[in-house]
Scaffold this motif. Structure first.
Motif, PDB file in Angstrom:
ATOM      1  N   THR A   1       1.001  -1.246  -0.069  1.00  0.00           N
ATOM      2  CA  THR A   1       0.105  -0.054   0.109  1.00  0.00           C
ATOM      3  C   THR A   1       0.921   1.455   0.002  1.00  0.00           C
ATOM      4  OG1 THR A   1       0.009   0.300   2.372  1.00  0.00           O
ATOM      5  CG2 THR A   1      -1.753  -1.248   1.403  1.00  0.00           C
ATOM      6  N   ASP A   2       0.208   2.387  -0.274  1.00  0.00           N
ATOM      7  CA  ASP A   2       0.985   3.684  -0.309  1.00  0.00           C
ATOM      8  C   ASP A   2       1.979   3.637   1.115  1.00  0.00           C
ATOM      9  OD1 ASP A   2       0.456   4.068  -2.791  1.00  0.00           O
ATOM     10  OD2 ASP A   2      -1.460   5.370  -2.313  1.00  0.00           O
ATOM     11  N   GLN A   3       1.070   3.625   2.212  1.00  0.00           N
ATOM     12  CA  GLN A   3       1.814   3.698   3.521  1.00  0.00           C
ATOM     13  C   GLN A   3       2.656   2.838   3.804  1.00  0.00           C
ATOM     14  OE1 GLN A   3       1.187   6.260   5.646  1.00  0.00           O
ATOM     15  NE2 GLN A   3       2.709   5.244   7.024  1.00  0.00           N
ATOM     16  N   GLU A   4       2.449   1.554   3.340  1.00  0.00           N
ATOM     17  CA  GLU A   4       3.483   0.582   3.565  1.00  0.00           C
ATOM     18  C   GLU A   4       4.886   0.891   2.888  1.00  0.00           C
ATOM     19  OE1 GLU A   4       0.662  -3.210   4.196  1.00  0.00           O
ATOM     20  OE2 GLU A   4       1.481  -2.766   2.227  1.00  0.00           O
TER      21      GLU A   4
ATOM     22  N   LYS B   1       5.629   3.913   1.807  1.00  0.00           N
ATOM     23  CA  LYS B   1       6.277   5.303   2.322  1.00  0.00           C
ATOM     24  C   LYS B   1       7.202   4.912   3.578  1.00  0.00           C
ATOM     25  CE  LYS B   1       5.176   9.413   4.530  1.00  0.00           C
ATOM     26  NZ  LYS B   1       3.943  10.444   5.223  1.00  0.00           N
ATOM     27  N   GLU B   2       6.834   3.782   4.521  1.00  0.00           N
ATOM     28  CA  GLU B   2       7.836   3.250   5.353  1.00  0.00           C
ATOM     29  C   GLU B   2       8.964   2.381   4.822  1.00  0.00           C
ATOM     30  OE1 GLU B   2       5.696   1.401   8.749  1.00  0.00           O
ATOM     31  OE2 GLU B   2       3.955   2.686   8.320  1.00  0.00           O
TER      32      GLU B   2
ATOM     33  N   GLU C   1      -3.099  -5.929   4.229  1.00  0.00           N
ATOM     34  CA  GLU C   1      -2.812  -4.327   4.625  1.00  0.00           C
ATOM     35  C   GLU C   1      -2.238  -4.535   5.913  1.00  0.00           C
ATOM     36  OE1 GLU C   1      -3.928   0.227   5.016  1.00  0.00           O
ATOM     37  OE2 GLU C   1      -5.561  -1.246   4.325  1.00  0.00           O
TER      38      GLU C   1
ATOM     39  N   LYS D   1      -0.989  -3.396   9.549  1.00  0.00           N
ATOM     40  CA  LYS D   1      -0.965  -2.150  10.359  1.00  0.00           C
ATOM     41  C   LYS D   1      -0.422  -2.778  11.606  1.00  0.00           C
ATOM     42  CE  LYS D   1      -4.996  -0.038   8.449  1.00  0.00           C
ATOM     43  NZ  LYS D   1      -6.404   0.451   8.723  1.00  0.00           N
TER      44      LYS D   1
END
Length: 235
Positions: A151-154, A156-157, A192, A194
């Motif tokens: 995902t975009d958040q993953e 990014k990290e 996803e 989290k």
């Protein structure tokens, strides 16, 4: 968070008949592992290979690289060890089957298990509940080529932290997919992550990351993944 697990017990394969039976409890798991650094002697290799019926031996011998042969053989022998310890009985490999998704299981057995291997490390985890495990040898890869599985958040990290975060997310996703048991019919992007959990199709999966002999490893279960017992199967 990645946990560094250092305490582990040893199970000598050649003395498995002397090992006491273990009664596995609810919401408890047992992680068996083994890392090899060289080939066995010819006699010992054939001794281990002959634990399997001919069809399983042929499956092992189809691999060209000796490391792949070892991974295939030792994974099956770990299931043999687990069955012996938890049921105080020898596993009949005629009951070692695969479902329509290719996931191994033991016929008429309530024990769940999952096998993974990478490099020269083999792992197998056992539980009464559905469970998945993935182990990966860290290699210097270009993780931006895998943007379609994060995902975009993953992503990014991963871009912020680097390769270690890539393998943490990758093993977690793989462990969840293996726990679900539908193989790669589930795209990694649909999982996803989290932190220490993921929700897929309305079901929450708890995840634990750990370093095992410097390998990246993750465990996924519907229940708390902290109660993991580590055992090295010594071949």
């Amino acid at each position: 968070m990645i946990i560094q697990d250092t305490y582990t017990k040893a199970i000598p394969f050649l003395r498995i008949d002397e090992y006491p039976q273990i009664k596995i409890q609810d919401k408890e798991s047992f992680l068996f592992h083994y890392t090899f650094d060289k080939q066995f002697g010819n006699d010992l290799w054939h001794h281990y290979l002959n634990f399997l019926p001919y069809n399983f031996q042929n499956e092992v011998l189809r691999f060209r690289r000796w490391q792949d042969r070892y991974n295939c053989l030792l994974g099956k022998l770990m299931v043999y060890v687990g069955f012996k310890i938890f049921y105080n009985s020898e596993l009949s490999f005629e009951n070692f089957l695969k479902d329509s998704y290719g996931k191994p299981y033991i016929k008429d057995c309530k024990m769940n298990f999952n096998i993974s291997h990478s490099g020269n490390t083999v792992v197998c985890i056992f539980s009464k509940e559905p469970i998945g495990i993935d182990v990966e040898e860290a290699k210097d890869i270009e993780y931006t080529l895998f943007e379609n599985v994060f995902t975009d958040q993953e992503m990014k990290e991963i871009s912020s932290v680097g390769l270690s975060k890539f393998y943490e997310y990758w093993t977690k996703k793989e462990a969840i997919i293996k726990a679900i048991g539908k193989g790669m019919s589930i795209p990694l992007l649909d999982i996803e992550v989290k932190g220490d959990h993921s929700i897929y199709d309305g079901i929450k999966w708890n995840i634990k990351s750990l370093k095992l002999n410097n390998m990246n490893c993750a465990i996924a279960s519907k229940y708390n993944t902290n109660n993991v017992n580590l055992f090295e199967v010594v071949f």
